[in-house]
Design a protein around this motif. Structure first.
Motif, PDB file in Angstrom:
ATOM      1  N   GLY A  93       0.818  -1.199   0.000  1.00  0.00           N
ATOM      2  CA  GLY A  93       0.000   0.000   0.000  1.00  0.00           C
ATOM      3  C   GLY A  93       0.854   1.251   0.000  1.00  0.00           C
ATOM      4  O   GLY A  93       2.078   1.228   0.115  1.00  0.00           O
ATOM      5  N   SER A  94       0.178   2.369  -0.125  1.00  0.00           N
ATOM      6  CA  SER A  94       0.877   3.638  -0.121  1.00  0.00           C
ATOM      7  C   SER A  94       1.311   4.001   1.298  1.00  0.00           C
ATOM      8  O   SER A  94       0.747   3.503   2.275  1.00  0.00           O
ATOM      9  CB  SER A  94      -0.045   4.726  -0.679  1.00  0.00           C
ATOM     10  N   PRO A  95       2.316   4.854   1.434  1.00  0.00           N
ATOM     11  CA  PRO A  95       2.747   5.241   2.781  1.00  0.00           C
ATOM     12  C   PRO A  95       1.630   5.880   3.600  1.00  0.00           C
ATOM     13  O   PRO A  95       1.524   5.651   4.811  1.00  0.00           O
ATOM     14  CB  PRO A  95       3.888   6.226   2.498  1.00  0.00           C
ATOM     15  N   GLY A  96       0.800   6.691   2.945  1.00  0.00           N
ATOM     16  CA  GLY A  96      -0.300   7.317   3.675  1.00  0.00           C
ATOM     17  C   GLY A  96      -1.292   6.304   4.212  1.00  0.00           C
ATOM     18  O   GLY A  96      -1.791   6.429   5.340  1.00  0.00           O
ATOM     19  N   TRP A  97      -1.569   5.260   3.412  1.00  0.00           N
ATOM     20  CA  TRP A  97      -2.501   4.228   3.868  1.00  0.00           C
ATOM     21  C   TRP A  97      -1.916   3.426   5.022  1.00  0.00           C
ATOM     22  O   TRP A  97      -2.625   3.055   5.971  1.00  0.00           O
ATOM     23  CB  TRP A  97      -2.844   3.308   2.699  1.00  0.00           C
ATOM     24  N   PHE A 102      -2.224   5.504   8.177  1.00  0.00           N
ATOM     25  CA  PHE A 102      -3.612   5.511   8.659  1.00  0.00           C
ATOM     26  C   PHE A 102      -3.967   4.186   9.324  1.00  0.00           C
ATOM     27  O   PHE A 102      -4.621   4.150  10.374  1.00  0.00           O
ATOM     28  CB  PHE A 102      -4.555   5.787   7.484  1.00  0.00           C
ATOM     29  N   ARG A 103      -3.525   3.089   8.732  1.00  0.00           N
ATOM     30  CA  ARG A 103      -3.831   1.769   9.292  1.00  0.00           C
ATOM     31  C   ARG A 103      -3.198   1.591  10.662  1.00  0.00           C
ATOM     32  O   ARG A 103      -3.845   1.122  11.609  1.00  0.00           O
ATOM     33  CB  ARG A 103      -3.346   0.696   8.326  1.00  0.00           C
ATOM     34  N   TYR A 104      -1.948   1.968  10.778  1.00  0.00           N
ATOM     35  CA  TYR A 104      -1.283   1.837  12.075  1.00  0.00           C
ATOM     36  C   TYR A 104      -1.883   2.785  13.108  1.00  0.00           C
ATOM     37  O   TYR A 104      -1.940   2.460  14.306  1.00  0.00           O
ATOM     38  CB  TYR A 104       0.209   2.101  11.922  1.00  0.00           C
ATOM     39  N   ALA A 105      -2.332   3.935  12.685  1.00  0.00           N
ATOM     40  CA  ALA A 105      -2.968   4.869  13.616  1.00  0.00           C
ATOM     41  C   ALA A 105      -4.271   4.294  14.155  1.00  0.00           C
ATOM     42  O   ALA A 105      -4.575   4.413  15.348  1.00  0.00           O
ATOM     43  CB  ALA A 105      -3.219   6.208  12.920  1.00  0.00           C
ATOM     44  N   VAL A 106      -5.048   3.667  13.284  1.00  0.00           N
ATOM     45  CA  VAL A 106      -6.296   3.041  13.727  1.00  0.00           C
ATOM     46  C   VAL A 106      -6.012   1.896  14.690  1.00  0.00           C
ATOM     47  O   VAL A 106      -6.688   1.737  15.727  1.00  0.00           O
ATOM     48  CB  VAL A 106      -7.110   2.559  12.517  1.00  0.00           C
ATOM     49  N   LEU A 107      -5.009   1.077  14.376  1.00  0.00           N
ATOM     50  CA  LEU A 107      -4.648  -0.025  15.268  1.00  0.00           C
ATOM     51  C   LEU A 107      -4.175   0.483  16.624  1.00  0.00           C
ATOM     52  O   LEU A 107      -4.532  -0.074  17.675  1.00  0.00           O
ATOM     53  CB  LEU A 107      -3.569  -0.883  14.610  1.00  0.00           C
ATOM     54  N   LEU A 108      -3.376   1.540  16.609  1.00  0.00           N
ATOM     55  CA  LEU A 108      -2.887   2.099  17.871  1.00  0.00           C
ATOM     56  C   LEU A 108      -4.024   2.678  18.692  1.00  0.00           C
ATOM     57  O   LEU A 108      -4.073   2.497  19.922  1.00  0.00           O
ATOM     58  CB  LEU A 108      -1.833   3.168  17.580  1.00  0.00           C
ATOM     59  N   ALA A 109      -4.953   3.376  18.039  1.00  0.00           N
ATOM     60  CA  ALA A 109      -6.101   3.933  18.747  1.00  0.00           C
ATOM     61  C   ALA A 109      -6.969   2.829  19.346  1.00  0.00           C
ATOM     62  O   ALA A 109      -7.455   2.948  20.486  1.00  0.00           O
ATOM     63  CB  ALA A 109      -6.925   4.808  17.806  1.00  0.00           C
TER      64      ALA A 109
END
Length: 300
Positions: free
Chosen positions: A29-33, A36-43
């Motif tokens: 995936g793209s760096p931005g995606w 975002f994915r890791y941010a959702v997992l961390l949250a």
């Protein structure tokens, strides 16, 4: 007449690899995606760990420090007395709970395995109807049958406390165990069963000699499921046991009610102690639990 020779075209070297298009692969995936994915997992992780943080921090607070106004703060003075008091109050109930959940999980798993084998490989008239009636027990709310269940246990003279709870968890665990084992045995090649029949093995010999040794993945699933369900049960414990002969959920409830107005730290430490066995079980055997579920998910 002179002949004109045409030079052979240059051959291109085939490497077997596709040229890069410059676009990110679907897997990465793209760096931005990815961000975002890791941010959702961390949250999500933080959301799950917030109650654990409150429990852990409060369990080390003293009487005056453990108050709602200081829920999110570290203890002013760290103390382990809450854990000692909680362990003293819960340790007898913990031993009784182990004596309840281990035989209940083993017996319900073994009976569910036998049922699943018969319903999947040894067809008999109205087998699907029998299987449907067994599964029907999963969808009856416990609260709806609690009064007649209490009367039944009195009529058959089952002792109150751990013996009653073992019997109840075995009976109510059979439907889900049967479902899991039946789905798993549907994936077992019929040639194994037929070869055992050719060798003269009956139903029981085929089960114990051929089917049972290859049932470890499903046994891991149902044992973990039954262990957790029986350990966390509170409804049966209220009706069929007391604080003196009941499981840890009863003792934890009494501890929390007694410590609620005096010291929150003791009840928080007790909650962590009571949940520690199931937590350790899933940490140590969680990957086998997922693997066992997937083992019977695809029919081979």
């Amino acid at each position: 007449m002179a002949t004109v020779t045409t030079p052979a075209p240059e051959t291109q070297q085939v490497t077997g690899t596709r040229p890069s298009s410059g676009k990110p692969s679907r897997r990465t995936g793209s760096p931005g995606w990815r961000i975002f994915r890791y941010a959702v997992l961390l949250a999500s992780l933080l959301l799950v760990l917030i109650p654990v943080y409150v429990l852990f921090v409060t369990s080390f607070k003293g009487i005056g420090d453990a108050s709602p106004s200081r829920t999110w703060f570290f203890p002013q003075t760290w103390t382990g007395q809450n854990w000692a008091d909680a362990w003293e109050a819960l340790s007898p109930a913990l031993m009784r709970t182990f004596a309840m959940v281990i035989p209940a999980a083993v017996l319900s798993s073994l009976l569910g395995s036998m049922n699943g084998f018969v319903l999947s490989r040894w067809r008999f008239p109205h087998a699907n109807l029998v299987f449907t009636l067994i599964l029907f027990g999963m969808f009856i709310p416990y609260q709806a049958v609690m009064i007649p269940l209490v009367q039944l246990m009195i009529d058959i003279n089952v002792p109150n406390g751990i013996p009653s709870l073992i019997l109840l968890h075995v009976v109510y665990g059979i439907p889900i165990c049967t479902l899991i084992f039946r789905n798993y045995y549907e994936t077992v090649p019929m040639e194994l069963i037929e070869s055992a029949r050719v060798d003269g093995a009956g139903m029981l010999r085929t089960y114990f000699s051929v089917v049972l040794p290859i049932s470890i993945p499903s046994f891991v699933v149902v044992l973990l499921w039954q262990f957790t369900s029986a350990w966390n049960d509170f409804l049966f414990a209220v009706f069929f046991s007391t604080a003196n002969n009941g499981p840890v959920t009863m003792a934890l409830n009494n501890l929390a009610n007694g410590a609620m107005l005096s010291n929150y730290g003791v009840s928080m430490a007790g909650a962590l102690i009571a949940s520690l066995p199931t937590l350790l079980v899933y940490i140590l055997l969680g990957r086998y639990f997922v693997g066992g579920l997937m083992a019977g998910s695809v029919k081979g």
